[in-house]
Design an enzyme around this catalytic site. Structure first.
Site, PDB file in Angstrom:
ATOM      1  N   LYS A  23       1.138   2.240  -2.279  1.00  0.00           N
ATOM      2  CA  LYS A  23       0.811   1.310  -1.181  1.00  0.00           C
ATOM      3  C   LYS A  23       0.200   0.030  -1.722  1.00  0.00           C
ATOM      4  CE  LYS A  23      -3.109   0.725   1.887  1.00  0.00           C
ATOM      5  NZ  LYS A  23      -3.997   0.099   0.916  1.00  0.00           N
ATOM      6  N   ASN A  24      -0.607   0.160  -2.792  1.00  0.00           N
ATOM      7  CA  ASN A  24      -1.309  -1.023  -3.277  1.00  0.00           C
ATOM      8  C   ASN A  24      -0.527  -1.789  -4.339  1.00  0.00           C
ATOM      9  OD1 ASN A  24      -3.277  -0.519  -1.470  1.00  0.00           O
ATOM     10  ND2 ASN A  24      -4.736   0.353  -2.929  1.00  0.00           N
ATOM     11  N   CYS A 120      -8.404  -1.890   6.063  1.00  0.00           N
ATOM     12  CA  CYS A 120      -9.380  -0.908   6.537  1.00  0.00           C
ATOM     13  C   CYS A 120     -10.735  -1.555   6.796  1.00  0.00           C
ATOM     14  CB  CYS A 120      -9.522   0.202   5.514  1.00  0.00           C
ATOM     15  SG  CYS A 120      -8.128   1.325   5.561  1.00  0.00           S
ATOM     16  N   ARG A 125     -15.214  -7.695   3.621  1.00  0.00           N
ATOM     17  CA  ARG A 125     -13.948  -8.044   2.963  1.00  0.00           C
ATOM     18  C   ARG A 125     -13.554  -9.516   3.121  1.00  0.00           C
ATOM     19  NH1 ARG A 125      -9.627  -3.329   3.381  1.00  0.00           N
ATOM     20  NH2 ARG A 125      -9.176  -4.061   1.289  1.00  0.00           N
ATOM     21  N   ASP A 309     -11.202   4.293  -3.890  1.00  0.00           N
ATOM     22  CA  ASP A 309     -10.277   4.980  -2.976  1.00  0.00           C
ATOM     23  C   ASP A 309     -10.165   6.483  -3.269  1.00  0.00           C
ATOM     24  OD1 ASP A 309      -9.544   2.445  -1.850  1.00  0.00           O
ATOM     25  OD2 ASP A 309      -8.391   2.100  -3.661  1.00  0.00           O
ATOM     26  N   ARG A 417      -0.554   3.943   7.294  1.00  0.00           N
ATOM     27  CA  ARG A 417      -0.673   2.728   6.475  1.00  0.00           C
ATOM     28  C   ARG A 417      -0.474   3.037   5.002  1.00  0.00           C
ATOM     29  NH1 ARG A 417      -5.591  -0.074   6.525  1.00  0.00           N
ATOM     30  NH2 ARG A 417      -4.390  -1.303   5.062  1.00  0.00           N
TER      31      ARG A 417
HETATM   32  N1  EPU Z   1     -14.261  -9.504  -2.259  1.00  0.00           N
HETATM   33  C1  EPU Z   1     -14.996 -10.626  -1.957  1.00  0.00           C
HETATM   34  N2  EPU Z   1     -14.313 -11.819  -1.831  1.00  0.00           N
HETATM   35  C2  EPU Z   1     -12.960 -11.905  -2.028  1.00  0.00           C
HETATM   36  C3  EPU Z   1     -12.237 -10.735  -2.348  1.00  0.00           C
HETATM   37  C4  EPU Z   1     -12.923  -9.539  -2.473  1.00  0.00           C
HETATM   38  O1  EPU Z   1     -16.216 -10.572  -1.780  1.00  0.00           O
HETATM   39  O2  EPU Z   1     -12.410 -13.003  -1.904  1.00  0.00           O
HETATM   40  C5  EPU Z   1     -14.969  -8.212  -2.367  1.00  0.00           C
HETATM   41  C6  EPU Z   1     -14.495  -7.184  -1.336  1.00  0.00           C
HETATM   42  O3  EPU Z   1     -15.119  -7.385  -0.093  1.00  0.00           O
HETATM   43  C7  EPU Z   1     -14.873  -5.871  -1.993  1.00  0.00           C
HETATM   44  C8  EPU Z   1     -14.677  -6.188  -3.490  1.00  0.00           C
HETATM   45  O4  EPU Z   1     -14.703  -7.606  -3.617  1.00  0.00           O
HETATM   46  O5  EPU Z   1     -16.223  -5.575  -1.759  1.00  0.00           O
HETATM   47  C9  EPU Z   1     -13.396  -5.666  -4.066  1.00  0.00           C
HETATM   48  O6  EPU Z   1     -12.287  -6.184  -3.345  1.00  0.00           O
HETATM   49  P1  EPU Z   1     -10.843  -6.385  -4.001  1.00  0.00           P
HETATM   50  O7  EPU Z   1     -10.437  -7.786  -3.798  1.00  0.00           O
HETATM   51  O8  EPU Z   1     -10.852  -5.831  -5.380  1.00  0.00           O
HETATM   52  O9  EPU Z   1      -9.984  -5.432  -3.089  1.00  0.00           O
HETATM   53  P2  EPU Z   1      -8.642  -5.752  -2.313  1.00  0.00           P
HETATM   54  O10 EPU Z   1      -7.696  -6.440  -3.205  1.00  0.00           O
HETATM   55  O11 EPU Z   1      -8.947  -6.349  -0.993  1.00  0.00           O
HETATM   56  C10 EPU Z   1      -7.436  -3.567  -3.081  1.00  0.00           C
HETATM   57  C11 EPU Z   1      -6.833  -2.386  -2.371  1.00  0.00           C
HETATM   58  C12 EPU Z   1      -7.918  -1.506  -1.790  1.00  0.00           C
HETATM   59  C13 EPU Z   1      -8.815  -1.047  -2.942  1.00  0.00           C
HETATM   60  C14 EPU Z   1      -9.384  -2.271  -3.686  1.00  0.00           C
HETATM   61  C15 EPU Z   1     -10.217  -1.890  -4.895  1.00  0.00           C
HETATM   62  C16 EPU Z   1      -4.778  -3.340  -1.598  1.00  0.00           C
HETATM   63  C17 EPU Z   1      -3.955  -3.757  -0.451  1.00  0.00           C
HETATM   64  N3  EPU Z   1      -5.979  -2.874  -1.302  1.00  0.00           N
HETATM   65  O12 EPU Z   1      -8.139  -4.279  -2.061  1.00  0.00           O
HETATM   66  O13 EPU Z   1      -7.261  -0.379  -1.246  1.00  0.00           O
HETATM   67  O14 EPU Z   1      -9.881  -0.292  -2.422  1.00  0.00           O
HETATM   68  O15 EPU Z   1      -8.295  -3.113  -4.131  1.00  0.00           O
HETATM   69  O16 EPU Z   1      -9.466  -1.157  -5.805  1.00  0.00           O
HETATM   70  O17 EPU Z   1      -4.340  -3.386  -2.744  1.00  0.00           O
HETATM   71  C18 EPU Z   1      -7.007   1.518   0.100  1.00  0.00           C
HETATM   72  O18 EPU Z   1      -5.951   1.716  -0.518  1.00  0.00           O
HETATM   73  O19 EPU Z   1      -7.494   2.362   0.917  1.00  0.00           O
HETATM   74  C19 EPU Z   1      -7.740   0.267  -0.133  1.00  0.00           C
HETATM   75  C20 EPU Z   1      -8.742  -0.152   0.625  1.00  0.00           C
END
Ligand code: EPU
Length: 438
Positions: A23-24, A120, A125, A309, A417
């Protein structure tokens, strides 16, 4: 009207499930296809909501998306047009992936609308890292429009240091700079295997990207990218989910497609708890090695740490361990919202606000509910509960399957999802499903 699944617990899960692309990663491979006019073929595409959302958005922008074989998508972005605000509206709040379309849109049209994001509900975020990085690459951001808009006269390479190794922001920079003018040095980058998979597709398309030690990624902009054929890496979050289901229910699950290299950090913890696993060429079998499970301490972290996760289904399995386990969440502010329901089912889990000393945490030492202590073993009993987010939802399934009696899990559709064919997979593992209402 709520959708739900009713399950009867008490039976071990036994059998085999087959993984497809994660998914990611798969929706991001789809975004990479927007960087060329030539066809990009992606194999092992799962039937999950994030893929459907991206397909819908692509079709709205006149990108051709065809399922040329079951699970294989061909994407041709040659005739792509700029997405408008109404195009984005019906995906608003449903996925975080659309923000990654900014790079390809800025290259094609010098303009990109920022959608209101979803995903989620596990903390605020924000997207500030994305916005800052795109500004450093030469895009102006205007927040006055609802959702925001980026404009550029052409993206150019830059030296960017991320405040935190964010997965999404790292992908944003890579997707925005492969065609930019000049070289980009990205420091403090995330290096999750899903990011490496994205880089592998881009490399096949003609990009020049090197991943150096210490979280440095160097992207040398090229003039043009071409078509490629790529198989999305298997879903390692789903692997961990089924592994914990085998552990918790004292079952035995062969996860076809699971790869040891992606799971090494998880496997260490799994073994420490008393789980067993056999690795072979086609996948990994998970089971309970020790009769009495041991308590452990885990801190979630960015790769190569223990993924955020993975913690939710593990917490449920740890309700069956003998002693006190502790989990510290360091990536998201609010990822223990599911604990109350587990306690309602008979678990003994306390949530703490104390900061964790000496470990990197996205939110520093502020008082979020960031640690839990699980006192096991506890007998779980059936309950009526509602899914708060994707991974917590899977942990409720595991809890319901361990529990004595029947459970009803509402808002079960959230699991679509990220878990393809979940009901069929549960059936094939001999779970006792009493009713599913979609
Ligand atoms: N963050 C910020 N500002 C930003 C971006 C991120 O403060 O501009 C913070 C987030 O709020 C969070 C942390 O940084 O506290 C990490 O966020 P990251 O950007 O690494 O996560 P993401 O790219 O939004 C992906 C996965 C998530 C997974 C995280 C960490 C996808 C679509 N989602 O999210 O997956 O938990 O990386 O590995 O790739 C899931 O699969 O259930 C899921 C939530």
């Amino acid at each position: 009207m709520s959708n739900y699944i009713r399950l009867r617990g008490g039976k071990p899960l036994v059998g085999e499930i087959v993984l497809r692309g994660g998914k990611n990663v798969v929706p991001k491979l789809m975004v990479a296809a927007l960087l060329t006019d030539e066809p990009v073929i992606i194999r092992d595409v799962p039937k999950i909501e994030d893929v459907e959302i991206m397909t819908r958005l692509f079709k709205r922008s006149d990108v051709i998306v065809d399922e040329i074989r079951p699970g294989t998508l061909q994407i041709i972005a040659k005739g792509m047009k700029l997405l408008s605000r109404p195009d984005l509206e019906d995906v608003t709040g449903r996925s975080r992936i659309p923000i990654l379309m900014c790079g390809p849109m800025l290259h094609r049209f010098n303009r990109a609308l920022v959608p209101k994001l979803g995903g989620c509900n596990i903390g605020p975020r924000p997207v500030d890292f994305h916005v800052k990085a795109l500004r450093e690459l030469g895009a102006n951001y205007d927040e006055s429009e609802s959702g925001g808009v980026f404009k550029t006269k052409g993206l150019r390479g830059a030296i960017i240091t991320l405040e935190y190794p964010s997965v999404g922001a790292t992908e944003q920079v890579i997707l925005s700079t492969v065609l930019a003018d000049g070289v980009t040095e990205l420091h403090n980058a995330a290096v999750e295997p899903e990011i490496m998979d994205l880089i592998m597709l881009l490399q096949q398309m003609g990009a020049i990207i090197s991943v150096d030690m210490d979280r440095n990624i160097i992207i040398e902009g090229v003039e043009k990218l071409g078509g490629a054929v790529h198989t999305g890496m298997p879903d390692r979050n789903e692997t961990a989910s089924w592994a914990c289901a085998a552990l918790g229910t004292n079952g035995r699950i062969f996860v076809r497609g699971a790869r040891q290299l992606d799971m090494m950090t998880f496997l260490n913890k799994f073994r420490q708890v008393g789980g067993g696993f056999d690795v072979n060429r086609d996948g990994i079998t998970f089971y309970r090695e020790q009769e009495i499970l041991e308590p452990i301490t885990v801190e979630t972290d960015v790769h190569p740490g223990f993924m955020t996760d993975w913690q939710q289904p593990l917490v449920v399995a740890l309700t069956q361990a003998h002693g006190k386990s502790v989990i510290h969440e360091t990536v998201y502010e609010s990822r223990f919202g599911y604990i109350d329901a587990l306690n309602q089912m008979g678990a003994k889990i306390k949530v703490f606000e104390e900061s964790v000393k000496n470990i990197r945490s996205k939110f520093g030492k502020r008082n979020y509910r960031q640690s839990v202590m699980i006192q096991g073993p506890t007998e779980l009993h059936g309950a009526d509960i509602t899914v708060p987010d994707l991974r917590a939802g899977f942990s409720y399934i595991v809890a319901a399957l361990i529990a004595k009696g029947d459970s009803t899990i509402h808002d079960f559709s959230i699991l679509q999802r990220g878990y393809e064919h979940l009901v069929a997979k549960l059936q094939s593992l001999e779970a006792e499903i009493l009713e599913v209402k979609t």
